[in-house]
Scaffold this motif. Structure first.
Motif, PDB file in Angstrom:
ATOM      1  N   PHE A  37       0.824  -1.207   0.000  1.00  0.00           N
ATOM      2  CA  PHE A  37       0.000   0.000   0.000  1.00  0.00           C
ATOM      3  C   PHE A  37       0.861   1.262   0.000  1.00  0.00           C
ATOM      4  CE2 PHE A  37      -2.386   3.290   2.311  1.00  0.00           C
ATOM      5  CZ  PHE A  37      -3.499   3.377   1.502  1.00  0.00           C
ATOM      6  N   HIS A  38       2.153   1.128   0.215  1.00  0.00           N
ATOM      7  CA  HIS A  38       3.056   2.256   0.431  1.00  0.00           C
ATOM      8  C   HIS A  38       2.903   3.358  -0.623  1.00  0.00           C
ATOM      9  CE1 HIS A  38       6.746   3.967   2.191  1.00  0.00           C
ATOM     10  NE2 HIS A  38       7.001   4.367   0.949  1.00  0.00           N
ATOM     11  N   MET A  39       3.086   3.032  -1.884  1.00  0.00           N
ATOM     12  CA  MET A  39       3.018   4.042  -2.945  1.00  0.00           C
ATOM     13  C   MET A  39       1.598   4.563  -3.146  1.00  0.00           C
ATOM     14  SD  MET A  39       5.998   4.806  -4.093  1.00  0.00           S
ATOM     15  CE  MET A  39       5.665   5.593  -5.641  1.00  0.00           C
ATOM     16  N   PHE A  40       0.610   3.679  -3.015  1.00  0.00           N
ATOM     17  CA  PHE A  40      -0.773   4.134  -3.141  1.00  0.00           C
ATOM     18  C   PHE A  40      -1.090   5.160  -2.058  1.00  0.00           C
ATOM     19  CE2 PHE A  40      -1.057  -0.107  -5.187  1.00  0.00           C
ATOM     20  CZ  PHE A  40      -1.440   0.322  -6.443  1.00  0.00           C
ATOM     21  N   GLY A  41      -0.568   4.950  -0.857  1.00  0.00           N
ATOM     22  CA  GLY A  41      -0.761   5.909   0.222  1.00  0.00           C
ATOM     23  C   GLY A  41      -0.135   7.251  -0.093  1.00  0.00           C
ATOM     24  N   ILE A  42       1.078   7.232  -0.638  1.00  0.00           N
ATOM     25  CA  ILE A  42       1.755   8.476  -1.013  1.00  0.00           C
ATOM     26  C   ILE A  42       0.963   9.204  -2.092  1.00  0.00           C
ATOM     27  CG2 ILE A  42       3.815   9.407  -2.157  1.00  0.00           C
ATOM     28  CD1 ILE A  42       5.431   7.229  -0.699  1.00  0.00           C
ATOM     29  N   ILE A  43       0.479   8.455  -3.079  1.00  0.00           N
ATOM     30  CA  ILE A  43      -0.294   9.058  -4.168  1.00  0.00           C
ATOM     31  C   ILE A  43      -1.595   9.657  -3.632  1.00  0.00           C
ATOM     32  CG2 ILE A  43      -1.584   8.543  -6.283  1.00  0.00           C
ATOM     33  CD1 ILE A  43       0.701   6.498  -6.908  1.00  0.00           C
ATOM     34  N   MET A  44      -2.258   8.951  -2.726  1.00  0.00           N
ATOM     35  CA  MET A  44      -3.517   9.479  -2.164  1.00  0.00           C
ATOM     36  C   MET A  44      -3.277  10.746  -1.354  1.00  0.00           C
ATOM     37  SD  MET A  44      -5.926   6.298  -1.191  1.00  0.00           S
ATOM     38  CE  MET A  44      -4.882   4.877  -1.113  1.00  0.00           C
ATOM     39  N   VAL A  45      -2.186  10.802  -0.603  1.00  0.00           N
ATOM     40  CA  VAL A  45      -1.855  12.026   0.143  1.00  0.00           C
ATOM     41  C   VAL A  45      -1.584  13.170  -0.839  1.00  0.00           C
ATOM     42  CG1 VAL A  45      -0.109  13.097   1.618  1.00  0.00           C
ATOM     43  CG2 VAL A  45      -1.033  10.872   2.224  1.00  0.00           C
ATOM     44  N   ALA A  46      -0.890  12.885  -1.947  1.00  0.00           N
ATOM     45  CA  ALA A  46      -0.612  13.919  -2.950  1.00  0.00           C
ATOM     46  C   ALA A  46      -1.905  14.422  -3.589  1.00  0.00           C
ATOM     47  CB  ALA A  46       0.335  13.370  -4.022  1.00  0.00           C
ATOM     48  N   ILE A  47      -2.821  13.508  -3.892  1.00  0.00           N
ATOM     49  CA  ILE A  47      -4.104  13.915  -4.477  1.00  0.00           C
ATOM     50  C   ILE A  47      -4.889  14.774  -3.491  1.00  0.00           C
ATOM     51  CG2 ILE A  47      -6.366  13.065  -5.236  1.00  0.00           C
ATOM     52  CD1 ILE A  47      -4.841  10.667  -6.481  1.00  0.00           C
ATOM     53  N   GLY A  48      -4.945  14.339  -2.238  1.00  0.00           N
ATOM     54  CA  GLY A  48      -5.656  15.116  -1.217  1.00  0.00           C
ATOM     55  C   GLY A  48      -5.058  16.494  -1.023  1.00  0.00           C
ATOM     56  N   THR A  49      -3.739  16.564  -0.988  1.00  0.00           N
ATOM     57  CA  THR A  49      -3.054  17.853  -0.853  1.00  0.00           C
ATOM     58  C   THR A  49      -3.357  18.756  -2.048  1.00  0.00           C
ATOM     59  OG1 THR A  49      -1.285  16.769   0.379  1.00  0.00           O
ATOM     60  CG2 THR A  49      -0.804  18.947  -0.529  1.00  0.00           C
ATOM     61  N   GLY A  50      -3.357  18.173  -3.247  1.00  0.00           N
ATOM     62  CA  GLY A  50      -3.676  18.944  -4.450  1.00  0.00           C
ATOM     63  C   GLY A  50      -5.089  19.484  -4.437  1.00  0.00           C
ATOM     64  N   ILE A  51      -6.037  18.640  -4.025  1.00  0.00           N
ATOM     65  CA  ILE A  51      -7.440  19.082  -3.955  1.00  0.00           C
ATOM     66  C   ILE A  51      -7.591  20.235  -2.977  1.00  0.00           C
ATOM     67  CG2 ILE A  51      -9.750  18.385  -3.183  1.00  0.00           C
ATOM     68  CD1 ILE A  51      -9.119  15.589  -4.368  1.00  0.00           C
ATOM     69  N   ILE A  52      -7.003  20.087  -1.810  1.00  0.00           N
ATOM     70  CA  ILE A  52      -7.090  21.148  -0.799  1.00  0.00           C
ATOM     71  C   ILE A  52      -6.417  22.423  -1.309  1.00  0.00           C
ATOM     72  CG2 ILE A  52      -6.304  21.849   1.502  1.00  0.00           C
ATOM     73  CD1 ILE A  52      -6.683  18.839   2.302  1.00  0.00           C
TER      74      ILE A  52
END
Length: 137
Positions: A37-52
């Motif tokens: 899940f490591h990279m998927f977690g990093i990608i999800m944090v990046a997407i969330g940060t981008g949305i915010i």
């Protein structure tokens, strides 16, 4: 002096990607094998940060470095071109084991074989520039 802050942000970005192991070929391999899940977690944090970040820019009408308002236009409807573009990007990422973002980070870390990827990115960018008028946008 303006260039210094961009270099500082670049160094911090490089440190974060290196420490989070986002530049690791092994982590990318695990992601495409659905083993971690490591990279998927990093990608999800990046997407969330981008949305915010985008919402903050839109709602507070933040201006760019020159004082002009930042305008983020909505994407045109249609998913075929995004599907094709994502497929090409994902295949390149999986085949090379590297996203274009950390190319310079890996060069700085001494992975000289990444020069092949860098050359491929330059050729791909050049080809896009030549063909962009013929591509659907």
């Amino acid at each position: 002096m303006k260039v210094l802050k961009y270099l500082l942000v670049g160094f911090v970005f490089g440190i974060v990607l290196t420490k989070s192991e986002a530049v690791s070929w092994y982590r990318i391999y695990e992601m495409f094998q659905f083993q971690s899940f490591h990279m998927f977690g990093i990608i999800m944090v990046a997407i969330g940060t981008g949305i915010i970040g985008i919402q903050i820019i839109k709602r507070r009408k933040i201006k760019d470095i020159k004082g002009l308002p930042i305008e983020i236009s909505d994407k045109e409807p249609g998913s075929f071109r995004y599907l094709i573009g994502g497929l090409i990007f994902g295949l390149g990422w999986a085949l090379v084991g590297c996203c274009p973002g950390p190319i310079f980070i890996l060069l700085g870390a001494g992975f000289w074989s990444i020069l092949i990827v860098f050359f491929g990115a330059l050729v791909g960018t050049y080809l896009y520039g030549v063909l962009k008028d013929k591509l659907p946008h």
